[in-house]
Design a protein around this motif. Structure first.
Motif, mmCIF file in Angstrom:
data_model
loop_
_atom_site.group_PDB
_atom_site.id
_atom_site.type_symbol
_atom_site.label_atom_id
_atom_site.label_comp_id
_atom_site.label_asym_id
_atom_site.label_seq_id
_atom_site.Cartn_x
_atom_site.Cartn_y
_atom_site.Cartn_z
ATOM 1 N N ARG A 278 1.366 -6.298 13.105
ATOM 2 C CA ARG A 278 0.684 -6.060 11.823
ATOM 3 C C ARG A 278 0.249 -4.603 11.697
ATOM 4 O O ARG A 278 0.410 -3.994 10.639
ATOM 5 C CB ARG A 278 -0.530 -6.979 11.700
ATOM 6 C CG ARG A 278 -0.184 -8.419 11.409
ATOM 7 C CD ARG A 278 -1.450 -9.244 11.193
ATOM 8 N NE ARG A 278 -1.134 -10.636 10.927
ATOM 9 C CZ ARG A 278 -2.053 -11.577 10.727
ATOM 10 N NH1 ARG A 278 -3.335 -11.252 10.767
ATOM 11 N NH2 ARG A 278 -1.691 -12.820 10.495
ATOM 12 N N TYR B 8 1.423 -1.840 8.829
ATOM 13 C CA TYR B 8 0.530 -1.025 8.007
ATOM 14 C C TYR B 8 0.814 0.461 8.206
ATOM 15 O O TYR B 8 0.710 1.252 7.260
ATOM 16 C CB TYR B 8 -0.931 -1.324 8.357
ATOM 17 C CG TYR B 8 -1.427 -2.639 7.809
ATOM 18 C CD1 TYR B 8 -1.259 -2.976 6.470
ATOM 19 C CD2 TYR B 8 -2.080 -3.564 8.630
ATOM 20 C CE1 TYR B 8 -1.705 -4.178 5.963
ATOM 21 C CE2 TYR B 8 -2.533 -4.775 8.137
ATOM 22 C CZ TYR B 8 -2.340 -5.077 6.803
ATOM 23 O OH TYR B 8 -2.783 -6.276 6.302
ATOM 24 N N GLU C 187 1.363 3.077 5.259
ATOM 25 C CA GLU C 187 0.271 3.991 4.946
ATOM 26 C C GLU C 187 0.005 5.069 5.995
ATOM 27 O O GLU C 187 -0.964 5.805 5.876
ATOM 28 C CB GLU C 187 -1.039 3.182 4.763
ATOM 29 C CG GLU C 187 -0.937 1.980 3.843
ATOM 30 C CD GLU C 187 -0.805 2.370 2.379
ATOM 31 O OE1 GLU C 187 -0.723 3.565 2.080
ATOM 32 O OE2 GLU C 187 -0.780 1.457 1.536
ATOM 33 N N PHE D 220 -5.542 4.691 2.780
ATOM 34 C CA PHE D 220 -5.601 3.496 1.946
ATOM 35 C C PHE D 220 -6.216 3.802 0.584
ATOM 36 O O PHE D 220 -7.081 4.674 0.464
ATOM 37 C CB PHE D 220 -6.431 2.407 2.627
ATOM 38 C CG PHE D 220 -5.874 1.961 3.955
ATOM 39 C CD1 PHE D 220 -4.834 1.053 4.019
ATOM 40 C CD2 PHE D 220 -6.401 2.456 5.133
ATOM 41 C CE1 PHE D 220 -4.322 0.648 5.237
ATOM 42 C CE2 PHE D 220 -5.901 2.055 6.356
ATOM 43 C CZ PHE D 220 -4.849 1.142 6.403
ATOM 44 N N ASP E 154 -6.811 -1.502 -1.438
ATOM 45 C CA ASP E 154 -6.712 -1.893 -0.025
ATOM 46 C C ASP E 154 -8.091 -2.137 0.575
ATOM 47 O O ASP E 154 -8.257 -3.013 1.432
ATOM 48 C CB ASP E 154 -5.988 -0.804 0.776
ATOM 49 C CG ASP E 154 -4.553 -0.615 0.331
ATOM 50 O OD1 ASP E 154 -3.928 -1.617 -0.056
ATOM 51 O OD2 ASP E 154 -4.055 0.524 0.367
ATOM 52 N N ILE F 179 -8.066 -4.748 3.892
ATOM 53 C CA ILE F 179 -7.023 -4.221 4.769
ATOM 54 C C ILE F 179 -7.573 -3.132 5.685
ATOM 55 O O ILE F 179 -7.191 -3.035 6.858
ATOM 56 C CB ILE F 179 -5.840 -3.689 3.934
ATOM 57 C CG1 ILE F 179 -5.131 -4.857 3.246
ATOM 58 C CG2 ILE F 179 -4.859 -2.914 4.800
ATOM 59 C CD1 ILE F 179 -3.970 -4.446 2.353
ATOM 60 N N CYS G 257 -7.374 -3.239 9.735
ATOM 61 C CA CYS G 257 -6.703 -2.233 10.565
ATOM 62 C C CYS G 257 -7.629 -1.684 11.638
ATOM 63 O O CYS G 257 -7.215 -1.488 12.789
ATOM 64 C CB CYS G 257 -6.182 -1.091 9.689
ATOM 65 S SG CYS G 257 -4.692 -1.508 8.771
ATOM 66 N N SER H 196 2.968 -7.196 6.630
ATOM 67 C CA SER H 196 1.949 -6.142 6.631
ATOM 68 C C SER H 196 2.456 -4.909 5.893
ATOM 69 O O SER H 196 1.697 -4.254 5.178
ATOM 70 C CB SER H 196 1.566 -5.775 8.064
ATOM 71 O OG SER H 196 0.884 -6.838 8.681
ATOM 72 N N TYR H 197 3.729 -4.593 6.082
ATOM 73 C CA TYR H 197 4.307 -3.462 5.357
ATOM 74 C C TYR H 197 4.239 -3.702 3.845
ATOM 75 O O TYR H 197 3.869 -2.812 3.074
ATOM 76 C CB TYR H 197 5.758 -3.253 5.796
ATOM 77 C CG TYR H 197 6.495 -2.213 4.982
ATOM 78 C CD1 TYR H 197 6.006 -0.908 4.870
ATOM 79 C CD2 TYR H 197 7.666 -2.527 4.301
ATOM 80 C CE1 TYR H 197 6.667 0.051 4.115
ATOM 81 C CE2 TYR H 197 8.339 -1.581 3.547
ATOM 82 C CZ TYR H 197 7.830 -0.299 3.458
ATOM 83 O OH TYR H 197 8.476 0.650 2.697
ATOM 84 N N GLY I 91 0.683 -3.411 2.467
ATOM 85 C CA GLY I 91 0.229 -2.030 2.342
ATOM 86 C C GLY I 91 0.956 -1.252 1.272
ATOM 87 O O GLY I 91 0.370 -0.375 0.635
#
Length: 259
Positions: free
Chosen positions: A67, A71, A75, A86, A90, A95, A99, A174-175, A178
């Motif tokens: 994950r 991200y 980002e 972010f 986000d 998010i 992270c 997750s990609y 983001g």
């Protein structure tokens, strides 16, 4: 590399280390690697004029790692440290806090910097950047994970392609969380509605990798290329750019990505 409590190096190996190093808490990693030793109970660090950061020397490739790398693809960037940038949405989605939690769980470190950026015209929060890992993790993300240092160099880390499907899916989701967008077209003169989830990247390599990874999972997105003209934003000139748009629109793809 701090070696307090290290039980992975023999007495003979210790004698091969220069006396000047034996009097410190650090041993160059090459003394272990040259002898084919994987050290235990140690931490890794990169010593420089700046403050160094220690990370654990064994990193578990679990869902939290996948994950976090997803991200990063959306980002992130790296150099003297790893940075995730972010937007306001986000922050609202949680998010950013997610992270920060994964950074702690995966690397056993806490982000050193958190920078809030405010829109000068509206005086409202615009974005937040979190940085962590210092030189060491910056080098690992770029040279070891091969995740790409800049937006144009991004790619899916090779290790992701060799993981079970459920972990690959964690990376992809997750990609998309983001960097993705969802759109639903309601029927007007049509019998059925349609929907899609899409994302865009400036990296040709990342676009190709995401397509390949999706195919491994059983997803079949489409790819299109968009070239934007030069424009001006908030008084700054923005050059024309080429981006690659990946779109998931089939029922199968949207069902798998629905959550």
């Amino acid at each position: 590399m701090p070696h307090e409590g290290c039980d992975a190096i023999s007495k003979n190996d210790k004698n091969s280390i220069p006396k000047t190093l034996r009097r410190t808490d650090f041993v160059p990693l090459r003394f272990f690697l040259d002898k084919g030793i994987i050290p235990k109970n140690v931490k890794l660090c990169f010593i420089s004029a700046q403050k160094f950061v220690e990370i654990k020397n064994i990193i578990r490739v679990d869902y939290k790692f996948c994950r976090l790398m997803g991200y990063y693809a959306a980002e992130g960037g790296c150099g003297r440290r790893v940075t995730l940038s972010f937007g306001v949405d986000d922050i609202k989605k949680g998010i950013v806090e997610e992270c920060k939690k994964y950074v702690k769980l995966v690397f056993d470190i806490t982000p050193q910097k958190e920078i809030l950026k405010v829109n000068k015209k509206t005086n409202k929060l615009n974005s937040v950047n979190i940085s962590f890992g210092g030189n060491l993790l910056g080098l690992i993300f770029d040279k070891v994970f091969k995740a790409g240092a800049s937006v144009w160099e991004k790619q899916v880390p090779f290790i992701i392609f060799n993981l079970p499907t459920d972990k690959q899916l964690e990376y992809l989701k997750s990609y998309l969380r983001g960097d993705g967008h969802a759109r639903v077209r309601m029927p007007v003169k049509r019998r059925n509605w349609s929907a899609e989830v899409s994302c865009q990247t400036a990296s040709r390599k990342l676009a190709a990798d995401v397509i390949l990874l999706s195919n491994q999972i059983g997803l079949f997105p489409s790819l299109s290329i968009h070239i934007s003209k030069g424009r001006e934003l908030y008084g700054q000139k923005i050059r024309k750019s080429r981006t690659y748009k990946i779109t998931f629109s089939s029922k199968n793809d949207l069902t798998i990505l629905s959550d």
